[in-house]
Motif scaffolding. Structure first.
Motif, PDB file in Angstrom:
ATOM      1  N   ARG A 146       0.811  -1.217   0.000  1.00 60.26           N
ATOM      2  CA  ARG A 146       0.000   0.000   0.000  1.00 60.26           C
ATOM      3  C   ARG A 146       0.847   1.272   0.000  1.00 60.26           C
ATOM      4  NH1 ARG A 146      -5.866  -0.387   2.885  1.00 60.26           N
ATOM      5  NH2 ARG A 146      -6.671  -2.015   1.514  1.00 60.26           N
ATOM      6  N   GLU A 147       2.032   1.171  -0.486  1.00 57.19           N
ATOM      7  CA  GLU A 147       2.899   2.357  -0.557  1.00 57.19           C
ATOM      8  C   GLU A 147       2.219   3.513  -1.272  1.00 57.19           C
ATOM      9  OE1 GLU A 147       7.103   3.720  -2.731  1.00 57.19           O
ATOM     10  OE2 GLU A 147       6.500   1.604  -2.679  1.00 57.19           O
ATOM     11  N   SER A 148       1.510   3.227  -2.358  1.00 54.95           N
ATOM     12  CA  SER A 148       0.910   4.293  -3.170  1.00 54.95           C
ATOM     13  C   SER A 148      -0.301   4.937  -2.499  1.00 54.95           C
ATOM     14  CB  SER A 148       0.498   3.747  -4.538  1.00 54.95           C
ATOM     15  OG  SER A 148      -0.529   2.774  -4.413  1.00 54.95           O
ATOM     16  N   PHE A 149      -0.760   4.371  -1.371  1.00 58.26           N
ATOM     17  CA  PHE A 149      -1.909   4.930  -0.664  1.00 58.26           C
ATOM     18  C   PHE A 149      -1.487   5.944   0.398  1.00 58.26           C
ATOM     19  CE2 PHE A 149      -3.563   1.186  -2.589  1.00 58.26           C
ATOM     20  CZ  PHE A 149      -4.940   1.317  -2.687  1.00 58.26           C
ATOM     21  N   GLU A 150      -0.226   6.240   0.517  1.00 62.19           N
ATOM     22  CA  GLU A 150       0.275   7.115   1.568  1.00 62.19           C
ATOM     23  C   GLU A 150       0.122   8.582   1.153  1.00 62.19           C
ATOM     24  OE1 GLU A 150       1.832   9.001   4.648  1.00 62.19           O
ATOM     25  OE2 GLU A 150       2.665   9.422   2.689  1.00 62.19           O
ATOM     26  N   PHE A 151      -0.814   9.280   1.812  1.00 67.61           N
ATOM     27  CA  PHE A 151      -1.049  10.692   1.495  1.00 67.61           C
ATOM     28  C   PHE A 151      -0.934  11.580   2.733  1.00 67.61           C
ATOM     29  CE2 PHE A 151      -3.497   8.255  -1.680  1.00 67.61           C
ATOM     30  CZ  PHE A 151      -2.865   8.701  -2.828  1.00 67.61           C
ATOM     31  N   VAL A 152      -0.242  11.094   3.748  1.00 72.04           N
ATOM     32  CA  VAL A 152       0.003  11.901   4.941  1.00 72.04           C
ATOM     33  C   VAL A 152       1.354  12.582   4.834  1.00 72.04           C
ATOM     34  CG1 VAL A 152       0.341  11.878   7.441  1.00 72.04           C
ATOM     35  CG2 VAL A 152      -1.493  10.523   6.430  1.00 72.04           C
ATOM     36  N   GLN A 153       2.425  11.786   4.780  1.00 70.42           N
ATOM     37  CA  GLN A 153       3.756  12.367   4.661  1.00 70.42           C
ATOM     38  C   GLN A 153       3.917  13.124   3.347  1.00 70.42           C
ATOM     39  OE1 GLN A 153       5.543   8.404   6.179  1.00 70.42           O
ATOM     40  NE2 GLN A 153       7.236   9.862   6.244  1.00 70.42           N
ATOM     41  N   ASN A 154       3.407  12.545   2.259  1.00 67.48           N
ATOM     42  CA  ASN A 154       3.534  13.204   0.959  1.00 67.48           C
ATOM     43  C   ASN A 154       2.904  14.598   0.985  1.00 67.48           C
ATOM     44  OD1 ASN A 154       4.798  10.986  -0.133  1.00 67.48           O
ATOM     45  ND2 ASN A 154       2.966  10.147  -1.078  1.00 67.48           N
ATOM     46  N   TYR A 155       1.696  14.680   1.525  1.00 69.28           N
ATOM     47  CA  TYR A 155       0.985  15.954   1.560  1.00 69.28           C
ATOM     48  C   TYR A 155       1.632  16.929   2.534  1.00 69.28           C
ATOM     49  CZ  TYR A 155      -2.553  19.406   2.716  1.00 69.28           C
ATOM     50  OH  TYR A 155      -3.195  20.589   2.978  1.00 69.28           O
ATOM     51  N   LEU A 156       1.885  16.473   3.763  1.00 70.77           N
ATOM     52  CA  LEU A 156       2.398  17.384   4.776  1.00 70.77           C
ATOM     53  C   LEU A 156       3.802  17.887   4.442  1.00 70.77           C
ATOM     54  CD1 LEU A 156       1.078  15.764   8.069  1.00 70.77           C
ATOM     55  CD2 LEU A 156       0.221  17.795   6.882  1.00 70.77           C
ATOM     56  N   GLU A 157       4.603  17.075   3.808  1.00 67.97           N
ATOM     57  CA  GLU A 157       5.925  17.545   3.382  1.00 67.97           C
ATOM     58  C   GLU A 157       5.779  18.703   2.407  1.00 67.97           C
ATOM     59  OE1 GLU A 157       9.866  18.173   2.754  1.00 67.97           O
ATOM     60  OE2 GLU A 157       9.063  16.769   4.232  1.00 67.97           O
ATOM     61  N   LYS A 158       4.840  18.575   1.489  1.00 69.38           N
ATOM     62  CA  LYS A 158       4.650  19.623   0.479  1.00 69.38           C
ATOM     63  C   LYS A 158       4.087  20.899   1.095  1.00 69.38           C
ATOM     64  CE  LYS A 158       5.967  17.170  -3.093  1.00 69.38           C
ATOM     65  NZ  LYS A 158       6.366  15.951  -2.355  1.00 69.38           N
ATOM     66  N   GLY A 162       7.162  22.917   1.646  1.00 72.10           N
ATOM     67  CA  GLY A 162       7.096  23.646   0.388  1.00 72.10           C
ATOM     68  C   GLY A 162       6.248  24.896   0.458  1.00 72.10           C
ATOM     69  N   GLY A 163       5.214  24.881   1.328  1.00 73.46           N
ATOM     70  CA  GLY A 163       4.340  26.038   1.440  1.00 73.46           C
ATOM     71  C   GLY A 163       4.722  26.986   2.556  1.00 73.46           C
ATOM     72  N   LEU A 164       4.756  26.462   3.793  1.00 76.60           N
ATOM     73  CA  LEU A 164       5.025  27.302   4.955  1.00 76.60           C
ATOM     74  C   LEU A 164       6.515  27.472   5.243  1.00 76.60           C
ATOM     75  CD1 LEU A 164       2.232  25.939   7.334  1.00 76.60           C
ATOM     76  CD2 LEU A 164       2.200  28.069   6.017  1.00 76.60           C
ATOM     77  N   GLY A 165       7.350  26.680   4.591  1.00 74.88           N
ATOM     78  CA  GLY A 165       8.791  26.825   4.772  1.00 74.88           C
ATOM     79  C   GLY A 165       9.337  26.196   6.042  1.00 74.88           C
ATOM     80  N   LEU A 166       8.547  25.338   6.714  1.00 74.04           N
ATOM     81  CA  LEU A 166       9.013  24.686   7.928  1.00 74.04           C
ATOM     82  C   LEU A 166      10.016  23.582   7.589  1.00 74.04           C
ATOM     83  CD1 LEU A 166       5.595  24.265   9.815  1.00 74.04           C
ATOM     84  CD2 LEU A 166       7.105  26.258   9.738  1.00 74.04           C
TER      85      LEU A 166
END
Length: 215
Positions: A146-158, A162-166
């Protein structure tokens, strides 16, 4: 004064793995900075209002031209932005629900993002370290089915980096359903090891980040 912004979003209360691990991080942080400040938001107990068109439009309206409703909505967004900007470190409990983050955490993100302030060419909290405890009932690590179902780390990293600069890093206790799901009985040992490692990592990261804060 050292300031930690601590956000929890788990809906499972005392049974929550993410809450247990964020509590370990916070305890070590407070041990290093006993006179510091912790800004705590429990998004399950006290959810924030969803971002509305009125609240979104308020950010693009001059303060003197805002309606009373826009001013009230903007006051919350500015408070959340100020909490983020004042933090020396950010701690977020982000359990996986249906392959992604809790809706309440998404609301916090929607509210705290202010174009030209917290997000843009020079995000106001850029460089602030953020530790995300991304617990999940199964395993979604690279190489798993289920690697492709991971949308927590992928989203929060971005969005956080990528957005807030943390400066984001993740602690990932996995297989948390092993003790309650008979189909995962053979994974209990791995689940226990993952949880123990998460607590160890939380203590180490809190100590290291706290040491970088001068008061």
């Amino acid at each position: 004064m050292a300031t930690l912004l601590h956000i929890d979003s788990s809906i499972t209360g005392d049974a929550s793995t993410s809450r247990a691990v964020t509590a370990t991080f916070r305890a070590e942080w407070e041990a290093q900075h006993p006179n510091g400040t912790v800004i705590y938001r429990d998004l399950a107990a006290e959810p924030l209002p969803h971002l509305t068109g009125l609240a979104a439009g308020a950010a693009f309206t001059a303060p003197e031209d805002r309606t009373a409703e826009q001013a009230a909505a903007m006051a919350l967004r500015e408070q959340l932005a100020t909490e983020l900007e004042s933090a020396d470190a950010v701690l977020i409990g982000a359990p996986m629900y249906n392959f992604t983050i809790a809706s309440t955490l998404k609301v916090w993100i929607d509210q705290v993002i202010l174009a030209g302030r917290t997000m843009g060419e020079a995000p106001s909290a850029a460089g602030t370290p953020a530790v995300v405890v991304a617990s999940r009932g199964g395993s979604y690590r690279p190489g798993t089915p289920r690697e492709s179902f991971e949308f927590v780390q992928n989203y929060l990293e971005k969005v956080l980096n990528g957005g807030l600069g943390l400066q984001v890093e993740f602690i990932v206790p996995e297989l948390t359903m092993a003790r309650s799901n008979p189909a995962m009985a053979d994974l209990v040992e791995l689940a226990d090891a993952s949880r123990e490692q998460a607590h160890t990592d939380a203590t180490a990261r809190a100590k290291a980040l706290a040491a970088n804060v001068t008061v």
